[in-house]
Design an enzyme around this catalytic site. Sequence first.
Site, PDB file in Angstrom:
ATOM      1  N   ASP A   1       0.850  -1.191   0.000  1.00  0.00           N
ATOM      2  CA  ASP A   1       0.000   0.000   0.000  1.00  0.00           C
ATOM      3  C   ASP A   1       0.884   1.238   0.000  1.00  0.00           C
ATOM      4  O   ASP A   1       1.955   1.251   0.616  1.00  0.00           O
ATOM      5  CB  ASP A   1      -0.915   0.001   1.235  1.00  0.00           C
ATOM      6  CG  ASP A   1      -2.131  -0.900   1.013  1.00  0.00           C
ATOM      7  OD1 ASP A   1      -2.233  -1.509  -0.067  1.00  0.00           O
ATOM      8  OD2 ASP A   1      -2.975  -0.979   1.927  1.00  0.00           O
TER       9      ASP A   1
ATOM     10  N   ASP B   1       0.492   4.072   1.385  1.00  0.00           N
ATOM     11  CA  ASP B   1       0.501   4.922   2.585  1.00  0.00           C
ATOM     12  C   ASP B   1       1.143   4.250   3.794  1.00  0.00           C
ATOM     13  O   ASP B   1       0.989   4.721   4.918  1.00  0.00           O
ATOM     14  CB  ASP B   1      -0.926   5.366   2.927  1.00  0.00           C
ATOM     15  CG  ASP B   1      -1.885   4.199   3.024  1.00  0.00           C
ATOM     16  OD1 ASP B   1      -1.447   3.043   2.857  1.00  0.00           O
ATOM     17  OD2 ASP B   1      -3.079   4.442   3.261  1.00  0.00           O
TER      18      ASP B   1
ATOM     19  N   TRP C   1     -13.433   0.224  -1.412  1.00  0.00           N
ATOM     20  CA  TRP C   1     -12.687  -0.149  -0.204  1.00  0.00           C
ATOM     21  C   TRP C   1     -13.242  -1.415   0.462  1.00  0.00           C
ATOM     22  O   TRP C   1     -14.439  -1.545   0.657  1.00  0.00           O
ATOM     23  CB  TRP C   1     -12.725   1.012   0.808  1.00  0.00           C
ATOM     24  CG  TRP C   1     -11.937   0.693   2.035  1.00  0.00           C
ATOM     25  CD1 TRP C   1     -10.617   0.945   2.242  1.00  0.00           C
ATOM     26  CD2 TRP C   1     -12.402   0.007   3.209  1.00  0.00           C
ATOM     27  NE1 TRP C   1     -10.226   0.461   3.464  1.00  0.00           N
ATOM     28  CE2 TRP C   1     -11.304  -0.117   4.081  1.00  0.00           C
ATOM     29  CE3 TRP C   1     -13.633  -0.520   3.591  1.00  0.00           C
ATOM     30  CZ2 TRP C   1     -11.394  -0.734   5.325  1.00  0.00           C
ATOM     31  CZ3 TRP C   1     -13.726  -1.145   4.830  1.00  0.00           C
ATOM     32  CH2 TRP C   1     -12.612  -1.235   5.681  1.00  0.00           C
TER      33      TRP C   1
ATOM     34  N   GLU D   1     -11.169  -7.192  -0.157  1.00  0.00           N
ATOM     35  CA  GLU D   1     -10.285  -7.926  -1.080  1.00  0.00           C
ATOM     36  C   GLU D   1      -9.153  -8.624  -0.335  1.00  0.00           C
ATOM     37  O   GLU D   1      -8.743  -9.725  -0.690  1.00  0.00           O
ATOM     38  CB  GLU D   1      -9.764  -6.992  -2.189  1.00  0.00           C
ATOM     39  CG  GLU D   1      -8.544  -6.145  -1.887  1.00  0.00           C
ATOM     40  CD  GLU D   1      -8.740  -5.127  -0.784  1.00  0.00           C
ATOM     41  OE1 GLU D   1      -9.887  -4.804  -0.460  1.00  0.00           O
ATOM     42  OE2 GLU D   1      -7.722  -4.652  -0.233  1.00  0.00           O
ATOM     43  N   ASP D   2      -8.659  -8.000   0.743  1.00  0.00           N
ATOM     44  CA  ASP D   2      -7.580  -8.637   1.512  1.00  0.00           C
ATOM     45  C   ASP D   2      -8.095  -9.871   2.251  1.00  0.00           C
ATOM     46  O   ASP D   2      -7.385 -10.870   2.390  1.00  0.00           O
ATOM     47  CB  ASP D   2      -6.926  -7.639   2.484  1.00  0.00           C
ATOM     48  CG  ASP D   2      -7.937  -6.819   3.263  1.00  0.00           C
ATOM     49  OD1 ASP D   2      -9.148  -6.967   3.022  1.00  0.00           O
ATOM     50  OD2 ASP D   2      -7.521  -6.032   4.124  1.00  0.00           O
TER      51      ASP D   2
ATOM     52  N   MET E   1       1.313   4.672   9.194  1.00  0.00           N
ATOM     53  CA  MET E   1       0.408   4.985   8.092  1.00  0.00           C
ATOM     54  C   MET E   1       0.395   6.499   7.880  1.00  0.00           C
ATOM     55  O   MET E   1       0.293   7.256   8.849  1.00  0.00           O
ATOM     56  CB  MET E   1      -0.994   4.488   8.382  1.00  0.00           C
ATOM     57  CG  MET E   1      -1.939   4.806   7.247  1.00  0.00           C
ATOM     58  SD  MET E   1      -3.555   4.107   7.474  1.00  0.00           S
ATOM     59  CE  MET E   1      -3.358   2.576   6.605  1.00  0.00           C
TER      60      MET E   1
ATOM     61  N   HIS F   1      -4.585  10.311   6.126  1.00  0.00           N
ATOM     62  CA  HIS F   1      -5.328  10.890   4.989  1.00  0.00           C
ATOM     63  C   HIS F   1      -6.814  10.617   5.161  1.00  0.00           C
ATOM     64  O   HIS F   1      -7.210   9.731   5.913  1.00  0.00           O
ATOM     65  CB  HIS F   1      -4.840  10.289   3.661  1.00  0.00           C
ATOM     66  CG  HIS F   1      -4.970   8.785   3.599  1.00  0.00           C
ATOM     67  ND1 HIS F   1      -6.096   8.154   3.156  1.00  0.00           N
ATOM     68  CD2 HIS F   1      -4.108   7.799   3.960  1.00  0.00           C
ATOM     69  CE1 HIS F   1      -5.916   6.836   3.216  1.00  0.00           C
ATOM     70  NE2 HIS F   1      -4.727   6.596   3.715  1.00  0.00           N
TER      71      HIS F   1
ATOM     72  N   ARG G   1     -10.521   9.427   3.472  1.00  0.00           N
ATOM     73  CA  ARG G   1     -10.919   8.417   2.481  1.00  0.00           C
ATOM     74  C   ARG G   1     -10.944   9.070   1.096  1.00  0.00           C
ATOM     75  O   ARG G   1     -11.472  10.163   0.929  1.00  0.00           O
ATOM     76  CB  ARG G   1     -12.324   7.898   2.866  1.00  0.00           C
ATOM     77  CG  ARG G   1     -12.967   6.927   1.899  1.00  0.00           C
ATOM     78  CD  ARG G   1     -12.315   5.561   1.839  1.00  0.00           C
ATOM     79  NE  ARG G   1     -12.160   4.876   3.118  1.00  0.00           N
ATOM     80  CZ  ARG G   1     -13.106   4.151   3.699  1.00  0.00           C
ATOM     81  NH1 ARG G   1     -14.286   4.014   3.144  1.00  0.00           N
ATOM     82  NH2 ARG G   1     -12.876   3.541   4.836  1.00  0.00           N
TER      83      ARG G   1
HETATM   84  C1  BGN Z   1     -11.896  -5.108   7.489  1.00  0.00           C
HETATM   85  C2  BGN Z   1     -12.005  -5.069   5.978  1.00  0.00           C
HETATM   86  C3  BGN Z   1     -10.646  -5.187   5.368  1.00  0.00           C
HETATM   87  C4  BGN Z   1      -9.749  -4.065   5.920  1.00  0.00           C
HETATM   88  C5  BGN Z   1      -9.727  -4.168   7.442  1.00  0.00           C
HETATM   89  C6  BGN Z   1      -8.880  -3.121   8.117  1.00  0.00           C
HETATM   90  C7  BGN Z   1     -14.148  -6.049   5.225  1.00  0.00           C
HETATM   91  C8  BGN Z   1     -14.913  -7.305   4.895  1.00  0.00           C
HETATM   92  C9  BGN Z   1     -16.051  -7.459   5.858  1.00  0.00           C
HETATM   93  C10 BGN Z   1     -16.597  -8.841   5.901  1.00  0.00           C
HETATM   94  N1  BGN Z   1     -12.863  -6.209   5.556  1.00  0.00           N
HETATM   95  O1  BGN Z   1     -13.127  -4.984   8.074  1.00  0.00           O
HETATM   96  O2  BGN Z   1     -10.727  -5.104   3.979  1.00  0.00           O
HETATM   97  O3  BGN Z   1      -8.453  -4.185   5.417  1.00  0.00           O
HETATM   98  O4  BGN Z   1     -11.044  -4.063   7.925  1.00  0.00           O
HETATM   99  O5  BGN Z   1      -9.275  -1.836   7.834  1.00  0.00           O
HETATM  100  O6  BGN Z   1     -14.714  -4.970   5.211  1.00  0.00           O
END
Ligand code: BGN
Length: 353
Positions: free
Chosen positions: A190, A192, A253, A256-257, A283, A286, A288
């Site tokens: 990332d 940031d 946002w 995906e992770d 971090m 910033h 959103r």
């Molecule tokens: C989570 C997010 C992640 C994010 C982290 C930290 C979701 C999926 C919900 C089922 N996941 O809640 O993508 O990296 O917070 O900010 O929103």
Amino acid sequence: MFLARKDKPCFLVCLAVSQLTFILLLYRRGASSVFQGIFGAYPGWDYSKTQDVYTNLSLFVPDSEAVKTQYCPVKSPILVGPLTISVTKPPSLKKIQLKNRYVQSGGYFSPRHCFGRYRTAVIIPHRNRESHLRTLLYYLHPFLQRQQLHYTIFVVHQAGNATFNRAKLLNVGVREALRYDDWDCLISHDVDLVPENDYNLYVCDDLYPKHLSSAMDKFQYSLPYWTYFGGVSALTPDQFMKINGFPNTYWGWGGEDDDIALRIRLSGMSMTRTPLNLGRYKMIPHDRDSGNEENSHRHNLLRNTRLNWRDDGMNSLDFHLISREKTLLYTNITVDIGDAPVMPTKARRWQFF
Ligand code: BGN
């Protein structure tokens, strides 16, 4: 007998409390850091004593006579540990270039005294964050040089105004990076997040995907939850292909992770993590971004990862490459990755019926 019976409830309560504390510690600090804390396998780092990120780099002034004959040592001798990081004032590109005279066109570097033992591609998804990018480059170049890596920094810039898609940009970055070299390690980074300790090696684990940003200041230097895989991670090309890359379908946002973490498990692997006392990141603060609003479909997408991961990823990646450009500090890949599909929202369905 009487005593034992009388003491038993207290003993059980104590046992339960200590077990609960241990589980809580494991959850908040990560298994590796807890066990290291107990068994003292790693030194404790003192983050109140930090060093300049450019320390020791002048030791590597090139000698035109010198001939490289050996691989660099497994562990670089010039690491310093905790780094002084200030993210308030982004340095100019000129200043970063002057400080990194041995970085070559495209953001490529190879140690001058020895053959870099590890080949690392750092891939940064990007849009409208020029000042963050400058801050990151200022800290990342000397960080990677001190680790004596053979590396290139790739910035994958999303063209147009479609919603941001981090994971798809990373897929494009991997496909493009693999045209340039035979990388041992692909780092998703990332823009940031700035690493705070140069012992946090940007090298892959042979066995499993590795999560590097295990302790971010925004989460009080602990994991937000046990399976968290966001921020900075490291996969070998084999590991990356084994999970069919990252999902292309998360626009905006979030989620995906978590999908990537799930892919790792579904493909039969586990994840490893940099210990929390090493995997520290600052971090850059910033708001959103506009164009990266919360993805309201993420929960639904995540429910279907199990069914879709084999069909959504590197094998379904389509994009239109706009340009590949070697700038002085990084290779810039500008890409049109298309637009988010229009999905019916609950409100629309309600109107329809
Ligand atoms: C989570 C997010 C992640 C994010 C982290 C930290 C979701 C999926 C919900 C089922 N996941 O809640 O993508 O990296 O917070 O900010 O929103």
